[in-house]
Write a protein that holds these residues in place. Sequence first.
Motif, PDB file in Angstrom:
ATOM      1  N   LYS A   7     -19.256 -62.504 -19.893  1.00  0.00           N
ATOM      2  CA  LYS A   7     -20.437 -63.341 -19.696  1.00  0.00           C
ATOM      3  C   LYS A   7     -20.908 -63.944 -21.021  1.00  0.00           C
ATOM      4  O   LYS A   7     -21.197 -65.135 -21.102  1.00  0.00           O
ATOM      5  CB  LYS A   7     -21.552 -62.514 -19.065  1.00  0.00           C
ATOM      6  N   ARG A   8     -20.953 -63.138 -22.075  1.00  0.00           N
ATOM      7  CA  ARG A   8     -21.384 -63.648 -23.381  1.00  0.00           C
ATOM      8  C   ARG A   8     -20.383 -64.649 -23.950  1.00  0.00           C
ATOM      9  O   ARG A   8     -20.763 -65.630 -24.571  1.00  0.00           O
ATOM     10  CB  ARG A   8     -21.570 -62.499 -24.358  1.00  0.00           C
ATOM     11  N   ILE A   9     -19.108 -64.396 -23.745  1.00  0.00           N
ATOM     12  CA  ILE A   9     -18.092 -65.326 -24.234  1.00  0.00           C
ATOM     13  C   ILE A   9     -18.226 -66.669 -23.532  1.00  0.00           C
ATOM     14  O   ILE A   9     -18.164 -67.721 -24.164  1.00  0.00           O
ATOM     15  CB  ILE A   9     -16.677 -64.734 -24.049  1.00  0.00           C
ATOM     16  N   TYR A  10     -18.437 -66.665 -22.223  1.00  0.00           N
ATOM     17  CA  TYR A  10     -18.625 -67.912 -21.474  1.00  0.00           C
ATOM     18  C   TYR A  10     -19.874 -68.643 -21.933  1.00  0.00           C
ATOM     19  O   TYR A  10     -19.866 -69.868 -22.098  1.00  0.00           O
ATOM     20  CB  TYR A  10     -18.683 -67.647 -19.973  1.00  0.00           C
ATOM     21  N   ILE A  11     -20.943 -67.922 -22.170  1.00  0.00           N
ATOM     22  CA  ILE A  11     -22.185 -68.563 -22.629  1.00  0.00           C
ATOM     23  C   ILE A  11     -21.980 -69.200 -23.999  1.00  0.00           C
ATOM     24  O   ILE A  11     -22.412 -70.332 -24.241  1.00  0.00           O
ATOM     25  CB  ILE A  11     -23.342 -67.545 -22.649  1.00  0.00           C
ATOM     26  N   ILE A  12     -21.291 -68.508 -24.896  1.00  0.00           N
ATOM     27  CA  ILE A  12     -21.019 -69.052 -26.231  1.00  0.00           C
ATOM     28  C   ILE A  12     -20.147 -70.296 -26.130  1.00  0.00           C
ATOM     29  O   ILE A  12     -20.404 -71.305 -26.784  1.00  0.00           O
ATOM     30  CB  ILE A  12     -20.370 -67.976 -27.124  1.00  0.00           C
ATOM     31  N   LEU A  13     -19.124 -70.244 -25.309  1.00  0.00           N
ATOM     32  CA  LEU A  13     -18.234 -71.406 -25.151  1.00  0.00           C
ATOM     33  C   LEU A  13     -18.968 -72.596 -24.541  1.00  0.00           C
ATOM     34  O   LEU A  13     -18.778 -73.737 -24.977  1.00  0.00           O
ATOM     35  CB  LEU A  13     -17.020 -71.027 -24.306  1.00  0.00           C
ATOM     36  N   ILE A  14     -19.806 -72.351 -23.546  1.00  0.00           N
ATOM     37  CA  ILE A  14     -20.564 -73.439 -22.920  1.00  0.00           C
ATOM     38  C   ILE A  14     -21.519 -74.061 -23.938  1.00  0.00           C
ATOM     39  O   ILE A  14     -21.640 -75.289 -24.013  1.00  0.00           O
ATOM     40  CB  ILE A  14     -21.314 -72.922 -21.678  1.00  0.00           C
ATOM     41  N   CYS A  15     -22.172 -73.241 -24.755  1.00  0.00           N
ATOM     42  CA  CYS A  15     -23.070 -73.763 -25.788  1.00  0.00           C
ATOM     43  C   CYS A  15     -22.310 -74.604 -26.807  1.00  0.00           C
ATOM     44  O   CYS A  15     -22.787 -75.657 -27.235  1.00  0.00           O
ATOM     45  CB  CYS A  15     -23.806 -72.626 -26.474  1.00  0.00           C
ATOM     46  N   LEU A  16     -21.135 -74.146 -27.188  1.00  0.00           N
ATOM     47  CA  LEU A  16     -20.326 -74.912 -28.133  1.00  0.00           C
ATOM     48  C   LEU A  16     -19.893 -76.256 -27.554  1.00  0.00           C
ATOM     49  O   LEU A  16     -19.938 -77.283 -28.232  1.00  0.00           O
ATOM     50  CB  LEU A  16     -19.099 -74.105 -28.552  1.00  0.00           C
ATOM     51  N   VAL A  17     -19.479 -76.260 -26.302  1.00  0.00           N
ATOM     52  CA  VAL A  17     -19.052 -77.503 -25.663  1.00  0.00           C
ATOM     53  C   VAL A  17     -20.226 -78.467 -25.534  1.00  0.00           C
ATOM     54  O   VAL A  17     -20.113 -79.659 -25.848  1.00  0.00           O
ATOM     55  CB  VAL A  17     -18.414 -77.211 -24.279  1.00  0.00           C
ATOM     56  N   ILE A  18     -21.372 -77.968 -25.101  1.00  0.00           N
ATOM     57  CA  ILE A  18     -22.548 -78.839 -24.936  1.00  0.00           C
ATOM     58  C   ILE A  18     -23.003 -79.391 -26.280  1.00  0.00           C
ATOM     59  O   ILE A  18     -23.323 -80.582 -26.396  1.00  0.00           O
ATOM     60  CB  ILE A  18     -23.683 -78.063 -24.236  1.00  0.00           C
ATOM     61  N   SER A  19     -23.027 -78.566 -27.311  1.00  0.00           N
ATOM     62  CA  SER A  19     -23.459 -79.058 -28.620  1.00  0.00           C
ATOM     63  C   SER A  19     -22.464 -80.061 -29.193  1.00  0.00           C
ATOM     64  O   SER A  19     -22.856 -81.044 -29.816  1.00  0.00           O
ATOM     65  CB  SER A  19     -23.676 -77.900 -29.589  1.00  0.00           C
ATOM     66  N   THR A  20     -21.170 -79.843 -28.965  1.00  0.00           N
ATOM     67  CA  THR A  20     -20.167 -80.798 -29.435  1.00  0.00           C
ATOM     68  C   THR A  20     -20.328 -82.137 -28.741  1.00  0.00           C
ATOM     69  O   THR A  20     -20.293 -83.192 -29.383  1.00  0.00           O
ATOM     70  CB  THR A  20     -18.748 -80.249 -29.187  1.00  0.00           C
ATOM     71  N   ILE A  21     -20.538 -82.121 -27.447  1.00  0.00           N
ATOM     72  CA  ILE A  21     -20.742 -83.362 -26.698  1.00  0.00           C
ATOM     73  C   ILE A  21     -22.027 -84.050 -27.147  1.00  0.00           C
ATOM     74  O   ILE A  21     -22.063 -85.268 -27.325  1.00  0.00           O
ATOM     75  CB  ILE A  21     -20.763 -83.080 -25.184  1.00  0.00           C
ATOM     76  N   ALA A  22     -23.074 -83.289 -27.366  1.00  0.00           N
ATOM     77  CA  ALA A  22     -24.355 -83.870 -27.769  1.00  0.00           C
ATOM     78  C   ALA A  22     -24.255 -84.550 -29.129  1.00  0.00           C
ATOM     79  O   ALA A  22     -24.866 -85.600 -29.349  1.00  0.00           O
ATOM     80  CB  ALA A  22     -25.428 -82.785 -27.798  1.00  0.00           C
ATOM     81  N   PHE A  23     -23.498 -83.988 -30.059  1.00  0.00           N
ATOM     82  CA  PHE A  23     -23.380 -84.600 -31.372  1.00  0.00           C
ATOM     83  C   PHE A  23     -22.386 -85.752 -31.393  1.00  0.00           C
ATOM     84  O   PHE A  23     -22.461 -86.616 -32.253  1.00  0.00           O
ATOM     85  CB  PHE A  23     -22.991 -83.562 -32.422  1.00  0.00           C
TER      86      PHE A  23
END
Length: 62
Positions: A7-23
């Motif tokens: 669960k924590r790994i998925y949350i970290i990966l989702i945050c990384l993907v969203i932040s990459t897309i946002a930037f």
Amino acid sequence: MLILNKKRIYIILICLVISTIAFKIKPVKNLKTKETVALPVNKKVIVLDAGHGGEDRWCNGR
């Protein structure tokens, strides 16, 4: 020791993907540049003070 479950790994990966897309998504600005001409300055020194405060070392407190 840091223990990561799925669960924590998925949350970290989702945050990384969203932040990459946002930037990566930035609005395109149509900036126009203008050419400038340097005017001659006859035997004058122009000093720009950044105004950060404190004493200047080059003037020895004068």
